[in-house]
Design an enzyme around this catalytic site. Structure first.
Site, mmCIF file in Angstrom:
data_model
loop_
_atom_site.group_PDB
_atom_site.id
_atom_site.type_symbol
_atom_site.label_atom_id
_atom_site.label_comp_id
_atom_site.label_asym_id
_atom_site.label_seq_id
_atom_site.Cartn_x
_atom_site.Cartn_y
_atom_site.Cartn_z
ATOM 1 C CB SER A 50 -0.941 0.009 1.209
ATOM 2 O OG SER A 50 -1.889 -1.033 1.121
ATOM 3 N N GLY A 245 -4.366 -1.972 -0.935
ATOM 4 C CA GLY A 245 -3.525 -1.645 -2.075
ATOM 5 C C GLY A 245 -3.185 -0.169 -2.102
ATOM 6 C CB CYS A 273 -7.177 -0.779 3.122
ATOM 7 S SG CYS A 273 -6.162 0.716 3.167
ATOM 8 C CG LEU A 274 -7.612 -0.140 -3.270
ATOM 9 C CD1 LEU A 274 -7.796 1.351 -3.512
ATOM 10 C CD2 LEU A 274 -6.472 -0.690 -4.116
ATOM 11 C CG ASN A 315 -0.610 2.260 4.673
ATOM 12 O OD1 ASN A 315 -0.452 3.450 4.414
ATOM 13 N ND2 ASN A 315 0.006 1.305 3.999
ATOM 14 C CE1 TYR A 318 -6.866 9.741 -3.003
ATOM 15 C CE2 TYR A 318 -5.336 8.027 -2.301
ATOM 16 C CZ TYR A 318 -5.612 9.134 -3.071
ATOM 17 O OH TYR A 318 -4.654 9.653 -3.910
ATOM 18 C CG HIS A 356 -4.503 -2.572 7.266
ATOM 19 N ND1 HIS A 356 -3.971 -3.359 6.281
ATOM 20 C CD2 HIS A 356 -4.730 -1.361 6.690
ATOM 21 C CE1 HIS A 356 -3.858 -2.673 5.165
ATOM 22 N NE2 HIS A 356 -4.316 -1.447 5.395
ATOM 23 C CD GLU A 358 -3.660 -6.519 8.068
ATOM 24 O OE1 GLU A 358 -2.769 -5.692 7.783
ATOM 25 O OE2 GLU A 358 -4.872 -6.239 7.986
#
Length: 380
Positions: A50, A245, A273-274, A315, A318, A356, A358
């Protein structure tokens, strides 16, 4: 040690020009500057796909003492452009270390920059926002640096996914699950099979999917929605995972169109995330860019379903818009700035989170989300 460090010149989009020391790869590198507040786990951060196209400023003042090893990588390659530190220590003191950070960076063509007043730099980024920068051991003149930076594309114009995604499908079987604490020493029969779309997936995300009993087939970013839908309808798979990503999700036009087809097919989908951002865009709710993003392993969010406060790893630059509440229930919010951290779509077997769960590095308070996905995949 005397040959380790080279002079490097940094020129920022706001006109700031400073001189520092470089270690690792030499040359001229251009990328967006962000900062990460994690106190540990610099190798996992450097190898997180990412961060493609970005320089990462570490708030931790001393970096390098634990070296690097082959087990702590989140991908097979390092993706960030470079790292910026206050102080680099080339001496390693860790029984797991296999090589120094400087050697690792050289091997992966990543620039290391140190002797920087990172506290002041981070204050600048929080005030003015993330920005593009050039770092060069070749160019010294301010006008030359400025010209090189201005001629380069901005990070929002580049599709990094094709660089970090797998190019061929494969089955992921590495699990972090401790089977020895149960009555079996080998993994149980998978509860369900899912496909994971790799936009730059971290290894530990795939590990967590395995750990909750999911068989995981990883597909490249250029996946075919029709094939996935056919396999879902025939019972060969029970769900789809959309990975994390790099870059601006709005440039991924083809991927968004394929995701729209998955949504219409009512397949259980989990995005991180992405993947979370792409689901929002595919539903018709475009993302927006945060001023300096969220990057670190100590970000508090509130789970609106349970009322619990969870410390999470983050992380991203956007975020999905508030208007998404027209079609989704907000499940998590960031306690730093109130932005959306998770949603569950109404009348659809789809949910996603911005953080995240994880971790790696970071806390694991939100990893229950992987079990929720496994349960969703086995309902039908």
């Amino acid at each position: 040690m005397s040959n380790l460090f080279q002079d490097v010149h940094l020129y920022f989009a706001n006109g700031l020009h400073i001189q520092a020391k470089s270690f690792g790869a030499q040359g001229s590198f251009i990328g967006e500057v962000v900062f990460n507040t994690s106190m540990t786990g610099y190798q996992e951060i450097i190898t997180d796909p990412s961060y493609a196209g970005q320089f990462v400023v570490f708030t931790m003042p001393e970096i390098g003492i634990v070296g690097t090893n082959s087990q702590d990588c989140e991908s097979t390659r390092a993706s960030c452009v470079g790292i910026i530190l206050s102080s680099y220590n080339d001496f390693t003191s860790n029984f797991r270390s296999q090589q120094s950070l400087a050697t690792y960076l050289k091997e992966h063509n990543i620039m290391g920059i140190c002797n920087v007043h990172t506290r002041g730099l981070i204050k600048m980024l929080t005030t003015q926002g993330a920005m593009m920068m050039i770092a060069s051991t070749e160019l010294k003149d301010t006008q030359e640096l400025k010209k090189a930076l201005e001629s380069a594309p901005s990070i929002g114009e580049i599709n990094f996914i094709k660089e970090v995604s797998t190019q061929t499908p494969y089955t992921h079987t590495d699990s972090i699950f401790d089977f020895t604490q149960f009555d079996f020493s080998t993994p149980p029969t998978p509860r369900a099979k899912v496909v994971a779309i790799d936009f730059g997936a971290k290894s530990n995300i795939l590990n967590e999917l395995n750990a909750v009993g999911l068989e995981v087939e990883v597909l490249p970013h250029y996946f075919c929605a029709k094939d996935i839908i056919s396999n879902f309808q025939s019972g060969k798979i029970q769900g789809v995972f959309l990975s994390n990503g790099p870059g601006d999700p709005l440039v991924l036009h083809k991927e968004i169109e394929e995701i729209k087809q998955l949504i219409e097919a009512n397949i259980p989908i989990f995005g991180i995330c992405l993947g979370h951002q792409l689901l929002s865009i595919a539903h018709g709710y475009p993302t927006y860019k945060l001023k300096f993003g969220h990057h670190g392993g100590n970000h508090p969010i509130k789970n609106l379903q349970t009322g619990a406060v969870e410390i999470t790893a983050q992380n991203h630059n956007y975020c999905v818009p508030e208007s998404i509440q027209e079609i989704a229930t907000i499940t998590h919010r960031n306690l730093f700035d109130g932005t959306i951290e998770g949603v569950r779509y109404k009348n659809k077997p789809i949910f996603s989170v911005q953080h995240h769960p994880e971790a790696s590095p970071g806390p694991k308070e939100a990893r229950v989300l992987f079990e929720e996905f496994a349960t969703l995949c086995t309902k039908g």
